[in-house]
Design a protein around this motif. Structure first.
Motif, PDB file in Angstrom:
ATOM      1  N   ASP A  43      10.231 -14.130 -15.917  1.00 51.13           N
ATOM      2  CA  ASP A  43      10.415 -13.996 -17.366  1.00 51.13           C
ATOM      3  C   ASP A  43      11.002 -15.269 -17.980  1.00 51.13           C
ATOM      4  OD1 ASP A  43       9.379 -11.435 -17.301  1.00 51.13           O
ATOM      5  OD2 ASP A  43      11.343 -10.459 -17.314  1.00 51.13           O
ATOM      6  N   ARG A  44      11.960 -15.902 -17.301  1.00 52.79           N
ATOM      7  CA  ARG A  44      12.577 -17.128 -17.813  1.00 52.79           C
ATOM      8  C   ARG A  44      11.597 -18.295 -17.824  1.00 52.79           C
ATOM      9  NH1 ARG A  44      16.825 -15.494 -14.548  1.00 52.79           N
ATOM     10  NH2 ARG A  44      16.243 -16.993 -12.944  1.00 52.79           N
ATOM     11  N   VAL A  45      10.853 -18.454 -16.743  1.00 51.92           N
ATOM     12  CA  VAL A  45       9.994 -19.631 -16.584  1.00 51.92           C
ATOM     13  C   VAL A  45       8.649 -19.454 -17.281  1.00 51.92           C
ATOM     14  CG1 VAL A  45       8.771 -21.073 -14.897  1.00 51.92           C
ATOM     15  CG2 VAL A  45      11.114 -20.319 -14.421  1.00 51.92           C
ATOM     16  N   VAL A  46       8.027 -18.306 -17.108  1.00 57.33           N
ATOM     17  CA  VAL A  46       6.674 -18.094 -17.627  1.00 57.33           C
ATOM     18  C   VAL A  46       6.702 -17.367 -18.968  1.00 57.33           C
ATOM     19  CG1 VAL A  46       4.420 -17.059 -17.166  1.00 57.33           C
ATOM     20  CG2 VAL A  46       5.732 -18.073 -15.286  1.00 57.33           C
ATOM     21  N   GLY A  47       7.558 -16.382 -19.076  1.00 54.94           N
ATOM     22  CA  GLY A  47       7.652 -15.634 -20.334  1.00 54.94           C
ATOM     23  C   GLY A  47       6.321 -15.065 -20.750  1.00 54.94           C
ATOM     24  N   ASN A  48       5.920 -15.342 -21.980  1.00 53.27           N
ATOM     25  CA  ASN A  48       4.666 -14.794 -22.501  1.00 53.27           C
ATOM     26  C   ASN A  48       3.472 -15.743 -22.319  1.00 53.27           C
ATOM     27  OD1 ASN A  48       5.208 -16.715 -24.411  1.00 53.27           O
ATOM     28  ND2 ASN A  48       5.398 -15.307 -26.135  1.00 53.27           N
ATOM     29  N   LYS A  49       3.627 -16.762 -21.466  1.00 51.59           N
ATOM     30  CA  LYS A  49       2.522 -17.695 -21.212  1.00 51.59           C
ATOM     31  C   LYS A  49       1.474 -17.108 -20.271  1.00 51.59           C
ATOM     32  CE  LYS A  49       5.782 -20.776 -20.472  1.00 51.59           C
ATOM     33  NZ  LYS A  49       6.487 -21.959 -19.979  1.00 51.59           N
ATOM     34  N   ALA A  50       1.801 -15.965 -19.662  1.00 50.52           N
ATOM     35  CA  ALA A  50       0.844 -15.258 -18.799  1.00 50.52           C
ATOM     36  C   ALA A  50       1.154 -13.770 -18.894  1.00 50.52           C
ATOM     37  CB  ALA A  50       0.961 -15.736 -17.354  1.00 50.52           C
ATOM     38  N   GLU A  51       0.110 -12.971 -18.936  1.00 51.91           N
ATOM     39  CA  GLU A  51       0.287 -11.522 -19.014  1.00 51.91           C
ATOM     40  C   GLU A  51       0.231 -10.921 -17.612  1.00 51.91           C
ATOM     41  OE1 GLU A  51      -1.737  -7.570 -21.032  1.00 51.91           O
ATOM     42  OE2 GLU A  51      -2.761  -9.495 -21.176  1.00 51.91           O
ATOM     43  N   VAL A  52       1.273 -10.181 -17.260  1.00 47.85           N
ATOM     44  CA  VAL A  52       1.295  -9.472 -15.982  1.00 47.85           C
ATOM     45  C   VAL A  52       0.655  -8.111 -16.222  1.00 47.85           C
ATOM     46  CG1 VAL A  52       2.738  -8.509 -14.159  1.00 47.85           C
ATOM     47  CG2 VAL A  52       3.374 -10.688 -15.237  1.00 47.85           C
ATOM     48  N   LEU A  53      -0.494  -7.907 -15.601  1.00 51.60           N
ATOM     49  CA  LEU A  53      -1.225  -6.657 -15.811  1.00 51.60           C
ATOM     50  C   LEU A  53      -0.669  -5.520 -14.971  1.00 51.60           C
ATOM     51  CD1 LEU A  53      -4.866  -8.057 -15.927  1.00 51.60           C
ATOM     52  CD2 LEU A  53      -3.355  -7.482 -17.845  1.00 51.60           C
ATOM     53  N   GLY A  54      -0.092  -5.849 -13.814  1.00 53.81           N
ATOM     54  CA  GLY A  54       0.461  -4.796 -12.982  1.00 53.81           C
ATOM     55  C   GLY A  54       0.576  -5.204 -11.534  1.00 53.81           C
ATOM     56  N   CYS A  55       0.806  -4.202 -10.705  1.00 50.58           N
ATOM     57  CA  CYS A  55       0.949  -4.452  -9.271  1.00 50.58           C
ATOM     58  C   CYS A  55       0.141  -3.416  -8.495  1.00 50.58           C
ATOM     59  CB  CYS A  55       2.414  -4.415  -8.848  1.00 50.58           C
ATOM     60  SG  CYS A  55       3.169  -2.775  -8.884  1.00 50.58           S
ATOM     61  N   LEU A  56      -0.235  -3.784  -7.305  1.00 50.41           N
ATOM     62  CA  LEU A  56      -0.883  -2.865  -6.384  1.00 50.41           C
ATOM     63  C   LEU A  56       0.180  -2.381  -5.409  1.00 50.41           C
ATOM     64  CD1 LEU A  56      -4.117  -4.906  -5.579  1.00 50.41           C
ATOM     65  CD2 LEU A  56      -3.831  -3.063  -7.246  1.00 50.41           C
ATOM     66  N   PHE A  57       0.252  -1.091  -5.219  1.00 52.57           N
ATOM     67  CA  PHE A  57       1.264  -0.510  -4.340  1.00 52.57           C
ATOM     68  C   PHE A  57       0.567   0.249  -3.222  1.00 52.57           C
ATOM     69  CE2 PHE A  57       4.111   3.211  -3.452  1.00 52.57           C
ATOM     70  CZ  PHE A  57       5.065   2.499  -2.745  1.00 52.57           C
ATOM     71  N   PHE A  58       0.786  -0.195  -1.996  1.00 55.43           N
ATOM     72  CA  PHE A  58       0.236   0.461  -0.824  1.00 55.43           C
ATOM     73  C   PHE A  58       1.383   1.152  -0.098  1.00 55.43           C
ATOM     74  CE2 PHE A  58      -2.507  -3.126  -1.775  1.00 55.43           C
ATOM     75  CZ  PHE A  58      -3.758  -2.526  -1.781  1.00 55.43           C
ATOM     76  N   ASP A  59       1.372   2.463  -0.108  1.00 54.02           N
ATOM     77  CA  ASP A  59       2.444   3.243   0.502  1.00 54.02           C
ATOM     78  C   ASP A  59       2.152   3.414   1.987  1.00 54.02           C
ATOM     79  OD1 ASP A  59       4.725   4.732   0.724  1.00 54.02           O
ATOM     80  OD2 ASP A  59       3.911   6.522  -0.240  1.00 54.02           O
ATOM     81  N   CYS A  60       3.114   3.051   2.813  1.00 50.24           N
ATOM     82  CA  CYS A  60       2.958   3.143   4.260  1.00 50.24           C
ATOM     83  C   CYS A  60       4.232   3.735   4.842  1.00 50.24           C
ATOM     84  CB  CYS A  60       2.703   1.753   4.835  1.00 50.24           C
ATOM     85  SG  CYS A  60       2.518   1.716   6.627  1.00 50.24           S
ATOM     86  N   PRO A  61       4.117   4.822   5.583  1.00 58.74           N
ATOM     87  CA  PRO A  61       5.326   5.391   6.191  1.00 58.74           C
ATOM     88  C   PRO A  61       6.012   4.383   7.115  1.00 58.74           C
ATOM     89  CG  PRO A  61       3.461   6.900   6.408  1.00 58.74           C
ATOM     90  CD  PRO A  61       2.923   5.594   5.897  1.00 58.74           C
ATOM     91  N   GLU A  62       7.327   4.460   7.161  1.00 60.58           N
ATOM     92  CA  GLU A  62       8.096   3.521   7.985  1.00 60.58           C
ATOM     93  C   GLU A  62       7.653   3.567   9.442  1.00 60.58           C
ATOM     94  OE1 GLU A  62      12.752   2.269   8.852  1.00 60.58           O
ATOM     95  OE2 GLU A  62      12.329   4.065   7.680  1.00 60.58           O
ATOM     96  N   SER A  63       7.363   4.738   9.968  1.00 65.70           N
ATOM     97  CA  SER A  63       6.970   4.850  11.379  1.00 65.70           C
ATOM     98  C   SER A  63       5.660   4.117  11.654  1.00 65.70           C
ATOM     99  CB  SER A  63       6.849   6.324  11.782  1.00 65.70           C
ATOM    100  OG  SER A  63       5.870   6.971  10.998  1.00 65.70           O
ATOM    101  N   VAL A  64       4.720   4.173  10.724  1.00 62.69           N
ATOM    102  CA  VAL A  64       3.444   3.482  10.886  1.00 62.69           C
ATOM    103  C   VAL A  64       3.671   1.969  10.818  1.00 62.69           C
ATOM    104  CG1 VAL A  64       1.165   3.094   9.850  1.00 62.69           C
ATOM    105  CG2 VAL A  64       2.103   5.416   9.979  1.00 62.69           C
ATOM    106  N   MET A  65       4.495   1.537   9.865  1.00 63.86           N
ATOM    107  CA  MET A  65       4.801   0.116   9.735  1.00 63.86           C
ATOM    108  C   MET A  65       5.470  -0.411  11.013  1.00 63.86           C
ATOM    109  SD  MET A  65       7.535  -1.846   7.334  1.00 63.86           S
ATOM    110  CE  MET A  65       8.790  -1.040   8.316  1.00 63.86           C
ATOM    111  N   GLU A  66       6.434   0.338  11.517  1.00 68.30           N
ATOM    112  CA  GLU A  66       7.116  -0.084  12.754  1.00 68.30           C
ATOM    113  C   GLU A  66       6.116  -0.250  13.888  1.00 68.30           C
ATOM    114  OE1 GLU A  66      10.190   2.686  13.769  1.00 68.30           O
ATOM    115  OE2 GLU A  66      11.484   2.048  12.124  1.00 68.30           O
ATOM    116  N   SER A  67       5.254   0.730  14.047  1.00 71.35           N
ATOM    117  CA  SER A  67       4.269   0.685  15.121  1.00 71.35           C
ATOM    118  C   SER A  67       3.350  -0.519  14.986  1.00 71.35           C
ATOM    119  CB  SER A  67       3.457   1.985  15.103  1.00 71.35           C
ATOM    120  OG  SER A  67       2.416   1.936  16.031  1.00 71.35           O
ATOM    121  N   ARG A  68       2.858  -0.763  13.784  1.00 67.44           N
ATOM    122  CA  ARG A  68       1.945  -1.896  13.565  1.00 67.44           C
ATOM    123  C   ARG A  68       2.636  -3.232  13.790  1.00 67.44           C
ATOM    124  NH1 ARG A  68      -1.317   0.096   8.123  1.00 67.44           N
ATOM    125  NH2 ARG A  68      -2.448   1.783   9.143  1.00 67.44           N
TER     126      ARG A  68
END
Length: 111
Positions: A43-68
């Motif tokens: 926000d400080r550096v870019v501010g309104n010079k670029a529009e953030v459309l959103g984020c992609l969220f991939f939900d992964c259980p902790e046990s699966v992440m640990e295993s991988r």
């Protein structure tokens, strides 16, 4: 070589300069923002010079992440792919990154 985190302004400037140098006008930035400091720095550096459309969220259980990650550690050569480091990273993620996911979600910018 000291393992210190680069100040957020440097990271954001590097990202933004690369974006401005590109012929493209849409970008997917992997792993950013990770925490509130990243959001504030953007926000400080870019501010309104670029529009953030959103984020992609991939939900992964902790046990699966640990295993991988443990499986990856068998061949990656990464010393931090061990159960103690993995659990510490996940705790940091819950503490630092999930609030950012929740912020984007409340703004209807999380998919």
């Amino acid at each position: 070589a000291e393992g210190k985190i680069v100040p957020v302004e440097i990271t954001v400037n590097l990202l933004f300069n690369a974006m401005m140098a590109s012929e493209k006008n849409k970008f997917l930035i992997d792993g950013f923002p990770r925490n509130q400091d990243n959001v504030d720095g953007w926000d400080r550096v870019v501010g309104n010079k670029a529009e953030v459309l959103g984020c992609l969220f991939f939900d992964c259980p902790e046990s699966v992440m640990e295993s991988r990650l443990l499986e990856r550690g068998e061949t990656s050569g990464r010393t931090d792919d061990n159960i103690t480091s993995i659990r510490k990273r996940f705790a940091t993620y819950l503490h630092d990154t999930m609030p950012i996911i929740n912020l984007f979600s409340t703004q209807r910018k999380c998919w």
